[in-house]
Write a protein that holds these residues in place. Structure first.
Motif, mmCIF file in Angstrom:
data_model
loop_
_atom_site.group_PDB
_atom_site.id
_atom_site.type_symbol
_atom_site.label_atom_id
_atom_site.label_comp_id
_atom_site.label_asym_id
_atom_site.label_seq_id
_atom_site.Cartn_x
_atom_site.Cartn_y
_atom_site.Cartn_z
ATOM 1 N N THR A 191 210.797 53.438 41.788
ATOM 2 C CA THR A 191 210.516 54.590 40.949
ATOM 3 C C THR A 191 211.799 55.097 40.309
ATOM 4 O OG1 THR A 191 210.754 56.120 42.782
ATOM 5 C CG2 THR A 191 208.540 55.296 42.339
ATOM 6 N N VAL A 192 211.638 55.775 39.202
ATOM 7 C CA VAL A 192 212.789 56.297 38.474
ATOM 8 C C VAL A 192 213.425 57.459 39.225
ATOM 9 C CG1 VAL A 192 213.454 57.467 36.358
ATOM 10 C CG2 VAL A 192 211.913 55.537 36.254
ATOM 11 N N ASP A 193 212.631 58.289 39.851
ATOM 12 C CA ASP A 193 213.128 59.471 40.533
ATOM 13 C C ASP A 193 212.624 59.454 41.979
ATOM 14 O OD1 ASP A 193 214.319 61.898 40.966
ATOM 15 O OD2 ASP A 193 212.742 63.067 40.001
ATOM 16 N N PRO A 194 213.277 58.661 42.856
ATOM 17 C CA PRO A 194 212.756 58.494 44.215
ATOM 18 C C PRO A 194 212.905 59.753 45.060
ATOM 19 C CG PRO A 194 214.892 57.449 44.025
ATOM 20 C CD PRO A 194 214.517 57.927 42.651
ATOM 21 N N ASP A 195 211.983 59.912 46.034
ATOM 22 C CA ASP A 195 212.120 61.022 46.962
ATOM 23 C C ASP A 195 213.221 60.676 47.975
ATOM 24 O OD1 ASP A 195 211.005 59.385 48.982
ATOM 25 O OD2 ASP A 195 208.986 60.061 48.518
ATOM 26 N N PRO A 196 213.668 61.634 48.790
ATOM 27 C CA PRO A 196 214.793 61.379 49.697
ATOM 28 C C PRO A 196 214.577 60.210 50.667
ATOM 29 C CG PRO A 196 214.430 63.736 49.502
ATOM 30 C CD PRO A 196 213.298 63.050 48.766
ATOM 31 N N ALA A 197 213.362 60.023 51.148
ATOM 32 C CA ALA A 197 213.099 58.916 52.073
ATOM 33 C C ALA A 197 213.258 57.571 51.364
ATOM 34 C CB ALA A 197 211.701 59.039 52.667
ATOM 35 N N ASP A 198 212.717 57.467 50.147
ATOM 36 C CA ASP A 198 212.861 56.231 49.378
ATOM 37 C C ASP A 198 214.321 55.983 48.996
ATOM 38 O OD1 ASP A 198 210.192 55.586 49.512
ATOM 39 O OD2 ASP A 198 209.694 56.464 47.573
ATOM 40 N N GLU A 199 215.038 57.066 48.719
ATOM 41 C CA GLU A 199 216.456 56.940 48.373
ATOM 42 C C GLU A 199 217.246 56.362 49.549
ATOM 43 O OE1 GLU A 199 219.994 57.306 46.161
ATOM 44 O OE2 GLU A 199 217.945 57.520 45.481
ATOM 45 N N ARG A 200 216.976 56.815 50.765
ATOM 46 C CA ARG A 200 217.668 56.291 51.955
ATOM 47 C C ARG A 200 217.364 54.808 52.157
ATOM 48 N NH1 ARG A 200 216.485 61.383 53.571
ATOM 49 N NH2 ARG A 200 214.577 60.827 54.651
ATOM 50 N N LEU A 201 216.105 54.413 51.933
ATOM 51 C CA LEU A 201 215.747 52.994 52.034
ATOM 52 C C LEU A 201 216.514 52.162 51.013
ATOM 53 C CD1 LEU A 201 211.873 53.086 52.515
ATOM 54 C CD2 LEU A 201 213.560 52.245 54.137
ATOM 55 N N VAL B 289 219.622 48.903 51.363
ATOM 56 C CA VAL B 289 219.456 47.567 50.810
ATOM 57 C C VAL B 289 220.536 47.227 49.783
ATOM 58 C CG1 VAL B 289 217.902 46.091 49.478
ATOM 59 C CG2 VAL B 289 216.980 47.610 51.230
ATOM 60 N N HIS B 290 220.944 48.205 48.961
ATOM 61 C CA HIS B 290 221.867 47.940 47.865
ATOM 62 C C HIS B 290 223.319 48.176 48.255
ATOM 63 C CE1 HIS B 290 218.355 48.935 44.955
ATOM 64 N NE2 HIS B 290 218.320 47.682 45.340
ATOM 65 N N SER B 291 224.211 47.502 47.554
ATOM 66 C CA SER B 291 225.648 47.714 47.745
ATOM 67 C C SER B 291 226.033 49.091 47.216
ATOM 68 C CB SER B 291 226.443 46.639 47.008
ATOM 69 O OG SER B 291 226.303 46.802 45.608
ATOM 70 N N ASP B 292 227.258 49.532 47.533
ATOM 71 C CA ASP B 292 227.715 50.842 47.058
ATOM 72 C C ASP B 292 227.781 50.894 45.536
ATOM 73 O OD1 ASP B 292 227.921 51.738 49.649
ATOM 74 O OD2 ASP B 292 230.084 51.399 49.796
ATOM 75 N N ALA B 293 228.263 49.824 44.914
ATOM 76 C CA ALA B 293 228.357 49.793 43.454
ATOM 77 C C ALA B 293 226.967 49.840 42.830
ATOM 78 C CB ALA B 293 229.105 48.545 42.996
ATOM 79 N N ARG B 294 226.063 49.068 43.364
ATOM 80 C CA ARG B 294 224.695 49.055 42.844
ATOM 81 C C ARG B 294 224.032 50.410 43.031
ATOM 82 N NH1 ARG B 294 219.942 45.850 42.243
ATOM 83 N NH2 ARG B 294 218.425 47.353 41.503
#
Length: 122
Positions: free
Chosen positions: A50-60, A64-69
């Motif tokens: 999603t374009v604007d993830p909720d905090p739980a999705d953001e933590r997930l 998974v992604h690198s710091d740069a990503r």
């Protein structure tokens, strides 16, 4: 005025690059790892698209992604937030990402550039 014009041009370029990079990274993820994503969704693991993830999705997503990503994704989230509502009802993740990205490119790329040109002529 020249300083303001130059600042607007650089802002237009930066916003356009972040939006384009965010969409390109999304497209690479979706096309290159489609089978992995399907297997993860079946297993109950999910990374939000999603374009604007909720905090739980953001933590997930951060796991998974690198710091740069994740930095590109965070900037992209902020830039696309004003346009997210346009496509949020769609069942296609491609539509939910592409329509806001296209609108952002129009507003930030063309809009800020036009505003910079207007300021230069005043």
């Amino acid at each position: 005025m020249a300083v303001l014009e130059r600042l607007m041009r650089w802002a237009a370029i930066a916003c356009t690059l972040f939006v384009a990079a965010g969409w390109l990274l999304f497209a690479i993820d979706r096309t290159g790892q489609a089978s992995k994503a399907t297997a993860a969704e079946i297993a109950g693991d999910r990374v939000t698209t999603t374009v604007d993830p909720d905090p739980a999705d953001e933590r997930l997503r951060e796991q998974v992604h690198s710091d740069a990503r994740e930095a590109v994704d965070d900037v992209n989230d902020v830039l696309l937030r004003p346009f997210a509502a346009v496509a949020e009802g769609s069942s296609s993740e491609w539509v939910r990402r592409s329509i806001p990205a296209l609108l952002a490119l129009l507003v930030y790329g063309i809009g800020l550039s036009a505003l910079a040109r207007y300021l230069a002529t005043r």
